[in-house]
Design a protein around this motif. Structure first.
Motif, PDB file in Angstrom:
ATOM      1  N   ALA A  53       0.871  -1.182   0.000  1.00  0.00           N
ATOM      2  CA  ALA A  53       0.000   0.000   0.000  1.00  0.00           C
ATOM      3  C   ALA A  53       0.906   1.230   0.000  1.00  0.00           C
ATOM      4  CB  ALA A  53      -0.908   0.004   1.215  1.00  0.00           C
ATOM      5  N   LEU A  54       0.770   2.060  -1.017  1.00  0.00           N
ATOM      6  CA  LEU A  54       1.559   3.287  -1.101  1.00  0.00           C
ATOM      7  C   LEU A  54       0.717   4.443  -0.583  1.00  0.00           C
ATOM      8  CD1 LEU A  54       4.004   4.983  -1.924  1.00  0.00           C
ATOM      9  CD2 LEU A  54       3.030   5.120  -4.236  1.00  0.00           C
ATOM     10  N   ASP A 109       8.114   4.832  -9.728  1.00  0.00           N
ATOM     11  CA  ASP A 109       9.231   4.276 -10.493  1.00  0.00           C
ATOM     12  C   ASP A 109      10.259   3.644  -9.552  1.00  0.00           C
ATOM     13  OD1 ASP A 109      10.765   4.000 -13.049  1.00  0.00           O
ATOM     14  OD2 ASP A 109      12.161   5.320 -11.983  1.00  0.00           O
ATOM     15  N   TRP A 110      10.525   4.302  -8.416  1.00  0.00           N
ATOM     16  CA  TRP A 110      11.454   3.751  -7.427  1.00  0.00           C
ATOM     17  C   TRP A 110      10.888   2.489  -6.783  1.00  0.00           C
ATOM     18  CZ3 TRP A 110      10.832   3.013  -2.148  1.00  0.00           C
ATOM     19  CH2 TRP A 110      11.980   2.739  -1.408  1.00  0.00           C
ATOM     20  N   LEU A 111       9.603   2.522  -6.462  1.00  0.00           N
ATOM     21  CA  LEU A 111       8.986   1.414  -5.728  1.00  0.00           C
ATOM     22  C   LEU A 111       8.969   0.137  -6.556  1.00  0.00           C
ATOM     23  CD1 LEU A 111       7.532   0.393  -3.216  1.00  0.00           C
ATOM     24  CD2 LEU A 111       5.404   1.357  -4.123  1.00  0.00           C
ATOM     25  N   ALA A 119       2.917  -6.306  -6.234  1.00  0.00           N
ATOM     26  CA  ALA A 119       1.677  -5.582  -6.537  1.00  0.00           C
ATOM     27  C   ALA A 119       1.540  -4.380  -5.611  1.00  0.00           C
ATOM     28  CB  ALA A 119       0.475  -6.514  -6.381  1.00  0.00           C
ATOM     29  N   ILE A 120       0.958  -3.303  -6.143  1.00  0.00           N
ATOM     30  CA  ILE A 120       0.838  -2.037  -5.417  1.00  0.00           C
ATOM     31  C   ILE A 120      -0.625  -1.592  -5.418  1.00  0.00           C
ATOM     32  CG2 ILE A 120       1.527   0.406  -5.377  1.00  0.00           C
ATOM     33  CD1 ILE A 120       4.056  -0.489  -6.962  1.00  0.00           C
ATOM     34  N   VAL A 121      -1.070  -1.066  -4.280  1.00  0.00           N
ATOM     35  CA  VAL A 121      -2.392  -0.439  -4.148  1.00  0.00           C
ATOM     36  C   VAL A 121      -2.174   0.988  -3.648  1.00  0.00           C
ATOM     37  CG1 VAL A 121      -4.611  -0.481  -2.934  1.00  0.00           C
ATOM     38  CG2 VAL A 121      -3.553  -2.634  -3.694  1.00  0.00           C
ATOM     39  N   LEU A 122      -2.752   1.966  -4.341  1.00  0.00           N
ATOM     40  CA  LEU A 122      -2.682   3.352  -3.885  1.00  0.00           C
ATOM     41  C   LEU A 122      -3.809   3.581  -2.888  1.00  0.00           C
ATOM     42  CD1 LEU A 122      -2.017   5.271  -7.244  1.00  0.00           C
ATOM     43  CD2 LEU A 122      -0.421   4.026  -5.762  1.00  0.00           C
ATOM     44  N   PRO A 141       2.218  -1.043 -14.540  1.00  0.00           N
ATOM     45  CA  PRO A 141       1.334  -2.233 -14.449  1.00  0.00           C
ATOM     46  C   PRO A 141       1.331  -2.883 -13.074  1.00  0.00           C
ATOM     47  CG  PRO A 141       3.299  -2.675 -15.789  1.00  0.00           C
ATOM     48  CD  PRO A 141       3.271  -1.203 -15.549  1.00  0.00           C
ATOM     49  N   GLN A 142       2.309  -2.566 -12.232  1.00  0.00           N
ATOM     50  CA  GLN A 142       2.327  -3.157 -10.884  1.00  0.00           C
ATOM     51  C   GLN A 142       1.223  -2.588  -9.994  1.00  0.00           C
ATOM     52  OE1 GLN A 142       4.920  -2.050 -12.566  1.00  0.00           O
ATOM     53  NE2 GLN A 142       6.620  -3.508 -12.458  1.00  0.00           N
TER      54      GLN A 142
END
Length: 527
Positions: A53-54, A109-111, A119-122, A141-142
């Motif tokens: 989670a970002l 881009d760094w993450l 996988a990333i969730v905002l 796409p992540q």
């Protein structure tokens, strides 16, 4: 102990673990060489490879880390919470909302290059949600989902609606970000809040920031001096990005939230484009913490991060006030609700039938402004008893007889008020209320419009906040008309001077016209 306190306060589900660790002060480089600091929260064992989670915040990583990162890290995520540029150790200068697209894209881009991230969730509320929209059309796409909470893609421009200058919220926020890094800021907050409240009465308003915390605030000055069309705000409106978001979005808002109209506009764009999105609106104010965002992060966010479908539910879930129940709908605004005019009439009446000609009058004095009572505010907002407000001589009310059957209102609410003033510059504030059998009047939604040429009768179109409310049998529907809600809205000085520099306050005699030729009415979407 902190975990259990947060769980009890927010009524959260049981965590998978309470054993979490924090890797502090990770340095995230920006293209211009500035480094932003971030903390990584994760379970003590098995954290690598979990969905990330970002969260990007202007409020630091301490308290917000406990309130946001900890519950997520205990429930299946690892969390990267970053301080935005210019705050809490991050390099550069904080210029609200102006740098979030470039910095947000660089952070992503760094993450995606970190070996522990997949996988990333905002995720995030208010400013923390706006930064999601700033990058929404250029996601790697992540990124698998977005969860913006009590926020919208334009944010600050909501305060600059041509309807009227919203004062209290942007001013309080400007003071908050201007003082939050001072020593003992949290302990001094009650004192600062009282000082801020007094400063809102300052004339001219351009000096109110000095009165509140002893410094010029560029953000507050911008709010006071630049309207929505000013070049100063270029780049801050990200609404054109909404239609191009490539991932599912779950928006969470509140009926008394400051950003609700914009949040609903964003959802409608997603809905009209056929993009995967769902909406949840509860009976909340902007700063009212509850379990829904965390629950949605677990149910909706984790499912998409794992390539699964979340548990099925309708696209729109609304808390219908009055009925005090959650209801599912297929769209916003829901189908099946038709606009019905309720006409303001003589002797304080309100009804669906046309009325004979009459006028109601009151005197508005900006030196003793009509106060804001509850409603759409950061603090002291929401549903409150309006009895004391309606007893004032500068508030008109029109009320239906007791309802013989329940009346359900869901959707966009507006009013058309035929109005004139002894001065050419005036405001018209309209509020919809539910009067219970004990005679207490409870605010449902409201709005304000500023007029010029008000010394001649004209039809003032007022956009109230959207709502979902059921008026019970035996209750009455009431409409308030006044000329302000201070300090939520800035006082109209009556002189035509700019709000930032006005020093003269003129009282005005206001008239509301009713009848066949000047049919003042509130328009409610009924089923």
């Amino acid at each position: 102990m902190i975990s259990r306190l947060i769980e009890r306060r927010l009524k959260l589900s049981q965590p998978l673990t309470r054993n979490v660790v924090v890797q502090r002060n990770l340095r995230v480089p920006m293209p211009d060489g500035v480094e932003l600091l971030a903390d990584r929260w994760l379970p003590r064992s098995g954290g690598d490879g979990l969905p990330t989670a970002l969260v990007r915040s202007p409020y630091g990583r301490g308290m917000f880390g406990q309130l946001i990162a900890r519950p997520l890290a205990e429930r299946g995520y690892q969390v990267l919470i970053q301080s935005v540029r210019g705050g809490f150790g991050s390099g550069g200068t904080f210029d609200p909302m102006r740098q979030e697209r470039e910095d947000g894209l660089a952070t992503l881009d760094w993450l995606v290059r970190q070996p522990w991230s997949d996988a990333i969730v905002l995720y995030g509320l208010s400013y923390l949600g706006h930064v999601q929209w700033a990058v929404a059309d250029q996601l790697p796409p992540q990124v698998k989902a977005m969860i913006p909470v009590v926020t919208e893609s334009a944010l600050t421009l909501e305060f600059l609606r041509p309807d009227g200058l919203s004062l209290e919220t942007p001013f309080e926020w400007g003071v908050l970000v201007g003082t939050q890094q001072r020593p003992l800021a949290m302990l001094r907050k009650p004192f600062q809040d009282r000082k801020t409240a007094r400063a809102l009465h300052t004339l001219p308003l351009r000096d109110a920031d000095i009165a509140a915390f002893g410094e010029r605030s560029a953000y507050i000055q911008d709010i006071l001096t630049h309207d929505a069309g000013s070049p100063r705000w270029e780049g801050l409106d990200h609404s054109h990005r909404v239609a191009d978001v490539p991932v599912p979005v779950s928006s969470i808002g509140g009926w008394y939230d400051i950003f609700l109209p914009g949040q609903l506009r964003d959802f409608q764009v997603l809905q009209d484009k056929g993009l995967p999105a769902r909406l949840t609106i509860g009976p909340w104010t902007h700063a009212e913490f509850n379990s829904t965002p965390i629950d949605e992060a677990v149910e909706f966010g984790l499912a998409h991060a794992r390539g699964e479908q979340p548990p099925g539910r309708a696209p729109v879930r609304l808390y219908v006030m009055g009925e005090n129940a959650w209801r599912d709908f297929s769209s916003w605004p829901p189908a099946g609700y038709q606009p019905q005019r309720f006409h303001l009439g003589p002797n304080g009446t309100l009804g669906t039938e046309p009325v004979e000609s009459s006028v109601g009058t009151y005197r508005y004095d900006p030196a003793d402004p009509t106060p804001a009572a509850g409603g759409v505010r950061l603090e002291k907002g929401g549903r409150v008893d309006n009895t004391a407000l309606e007893a004032r001589q500068d508030v008109l009310t029109c009320t239906t007889p007791a309802l013989a059957a329940e009346v359900e209102v869901v959707g966009e609410v507006s009013a058309e008020i035929w109005f004139s003033s002894s001065l050419p510059h005036a405001d018209v504030f309209v509020r919809l209320c539910d009067v219970d059998p004990d005679g207490k009047s409870w605010n449902v939604c409201d709005g304000l419009v500023s007029l010029t040429g008000a010394d001649q009768p004209q039809c003032a179109t007022v956009r109230l906040w959207p709502t979902a409310h059921r008026f019970r049998r035996g209750h009455r529907i009431r409409v308030q008309v006044s000329s302000g809600a201070f300090p939520r809205y800035a006082r109209n000085p009556g002189t035509g001077e700019p709000r930032a520099t006005a020093t003269t306050l003129l009282a005005a005699d206001q008239t509301v016209h009713c009848g066949p030729d000047r049919p003042s009415a509130i328009i409610l979407p009924l089923r």
